[in-house]
Scaffold this motif. Sequence first.
Motif, PDB file in Angstrom:
ATOM      1  N   VAL A 453      11.987   9.809   6.339  1.00  0.00           N
ATOM      2  CA  VAL A 453      11.538   9.043   5.173  1.00  0.00           C
ATOM      3  C   VAL A 453      12.325   7.739   5.069  1.00  0.00           C
ATOM      4  O   VAL A 453      11.762   6.669   4.787  1.00  0.00           O
ATOM      5  N   PHE A 456      11.038   5.245   7.571  1.00  0.00           N
ATOM      6  CA  PHE A 456       9.760   4.664   7.142  1.00  0.00           C
ATOM      7  C   PHE A 456       9.993   3.603   6.065  1.00  0.00           C
ATOM      8  O   PHE A 456       9.405   2.502   6.094  1.00  0.00           O
ATOM      9  N   ALA A 457      10.863   3.932   5.097  1.00  0.00           N
ATOM     10  CA  ALA A 457      11.131   2.995   4.000  1.00  0.00           C
ATOM     11  C   ALA A 457      11.765   1.713   4.524  1.00  0.00           C
ATOM     12  O   ALA A 457      11.378   0.590   4.117  1.00  0.00           O
ATOM     13  N   LEU A 460       9.107  -0.355   6.257  1.00  0.00           N
ATOM     14  CA  LEU A 460       8.122  -0.932   5.341  1.00  0.00           C
ATOM     15  C   LEU A 460       8.702  -2.120   4.585  1.00  0.00           C
ATOM     16  O   LEU A 460       8.033  -3.144   4.384  1.00  0.00           O
ATOM     17  N   ASP A 522      -2.462   3.610  -3.342  1.00  0.00           N
ATOM     18  CA  ASP A 522      -1.666   4.228  -2.273  1.00  0.00           C
ATOM     19  C   ASP A 522      -0.568   3.286  -1.806  1.00  0.00           C
ATOM     20  O   ASP A 522       0.567   3.716  -1.508  1.00  0.00           O
ATOM     21  N   VAL A 523      -0.869   2.001  -1.756  1.00  0.00           N
ATOM     22  CA  VAL A 523       0.136   1.021  -1.343  1.00  0.00           C
ATOM     23  C   VAL A 523       1.255   0.965  -2.370  1.00  0.00           C
ATOM     24  O   VAL A 523       2.443   0.941  -2.026  1.00  0.00           O
ATOM     25  N   GLU A 526       3.452   4.070  -1.991  1.00  0.00           N
ATOM     26  CA  GLU A 526       4.325   4.030  -0.830  1.00  0.00           C
ATOM     27  C   GLU A 526       5.478   3.052  -1.028  1.00  0.00           C
ATOM     28  O   GLU A 526       6.628   3.336  -0.655  1.00  0.00           O
ATOM     29  N   LEU A 529       8.044   4.635  -3.503  1.00  0.00           N
ATOM     30  CA  LEU A 529       8.849   5.668  -2.864  1.00  0.00           C
ATOM     31  C   LEU A 529       9.826   5.061  -1.869  1.00  0.00           C
ATOM     32  O   LEU A 529      10.971   5.534  -1.743  1.00  0.00           O
ATOM     33  N   ALA A 530       9.391   3.993  -1.182  1.00  0.00           N
ATOM     34  CA  ALA A 530      10.296   3.326  -0.244  1.00  0.00           C
ATOM     35  C   ALA A 530      11.472   2.697  -0.982  1.00  0.00           C
ATOM     36  O   ALA A 530      12.621   2.757  -0.535  1.00  0.00           O
TER      37      ALA A 530
END
Length: 537
Positions: A453, A456-457, A460, A522-523, A526, A529-530
């Motif tokens: 995770v 990914f963050a 992004l 959704d964007v 995400e 959460l990032a």
Amino acid sequence: MPLTLASLAHHSALKLTVRAGEDGLDVPVRWAHASELADPVPYMEGGELLLITALKLDAEDAAAMRRYVKRLVEAGVVGLGFAVGVHYEDIPEALVDAARQEGLPLLEVPRRTPFLAISKAVSAAVAADQYRAVTAGFAAQRELTRQALTGGPEGLLTALATQVDGWAALYDASGAVVATAPEWAGRRAARLTADVRRLRERAAPASSVVAGPEDDDRVELHTLGTGRRPRAALAVGTAAALGTAERYAVHSAVALLTLTTERSRSLHAAEQRIGAAVLRMLLAGEPDHARAVAGHLYGGLLDAPFRIVVAETGTAPAARAQGDPNGNALGALEEAVESAAARSGEAVLVVPDGERLVVLAVDGGAAVAACCDHAAALEAVRGAGGAHEPLMGADEDELVVGLSAPAGPIAASAAYKQAGQALSVARRRGRVLVEHEQMAAGSVVPLLADDAVRAFADGLLRPLNEHDATGRGDLVASLRAWLSRHGQWDAAAADLGVHRHTLRYRMRRVEEILGRSLDDPDVRMELWLALKATSSD
């Protein structure tokens, strides 16, 4: 009854006369030994009747006789037989006075009574006593065996307590009291739990003698079982040391209870195999087949709300492969759960499943409570050891447990998944046990500490961080403020201390740099959460 000096003194054929030490005649006699040595003590073991003619003694020397008698008493000699009419026509007063002073029984042996006759009488009496003890031991063994076959362990304990004129208690593998005889001994037996647990740490078979909880108690503890770790223990409490017959009875009880324990162990293994089949059927969505296979083995467990426990530890496969289910964290949990269920009389299904231990237990029952208590105790130990990083994850050798929500047979598969999810969260958070209900009541944020995770963050948000590093704006902080205010421009701009048009411009730049639209929920999810995953940096 063992032979005593009183018995010899009253033996009609020996014609012995007591000249001193009348108060010590009830002492048992182990043997009769003739010796004319001035100092026979090195050849004494204690408990003997020493026979002398005073061939090499100055029996009329008061000081010498006091020294002689004192050494005999200190060596454990229980009596002295003096043959008159050989070297002395009567027992010298110096020897009589010394015997009286030390309390040593002194027997006058007439000339017509040979020492051999006394030795034969003692030997015959000792042999008869041993025969009685062996006969009583065999009788006790037969009675204990009969009770073990007809009355089970409880009947055996009752018979043993009668044989030793005391009390007896049986403990399970965790050190908890399973049964006692008589019933009043339950409180005494419970106070010895710590001694039983210490004994279990020794290699089997092991035994020890401890002071009982009452002043008149002498307690012997014996482990039961043939494995490297005992499966149970026996306590026998008496007012005095065990005699030969009582010793036979105790040894017989240990052997019979060990056989019962090992038989129970084999039956337990068979039950676990049936339990594994029942569990597979439940997880496959076949509750009717599971009930048919289980029969009456698990009582009403499959008809009432139950919980599923899934436990893991890195040491389990190796330890179980070595045949030592108690030598690892999973084995300890298994013992705690099964012992609690046995004491409360409730059914429990325990299945070792590869690297896991799966438990199906009554919701709100003793087994689930024992599981939670066991985990809480481990949690306290870990906390005392300084493990204060809840997100660092549990050590691979430590116990990790997941507990499902209450479920029924139809929902067994879902409950198993819930337990697995709870276990994953427990491992991630460095906890011993997590209940599925706690996951819904808690926060998802701690779950973002996973390396995947975080990677990914970082990926992004990297373009925005690189932009901010040039000094051309504060896009990351602006995005965080805007998302935290649910897209409300005025409120977010006020938090940042900028005009709302400036914030609009920055959000357009975020969309351009990321190539994503902030209108897409959704964007936004995400990105939020990032930001949460990287907020600790």
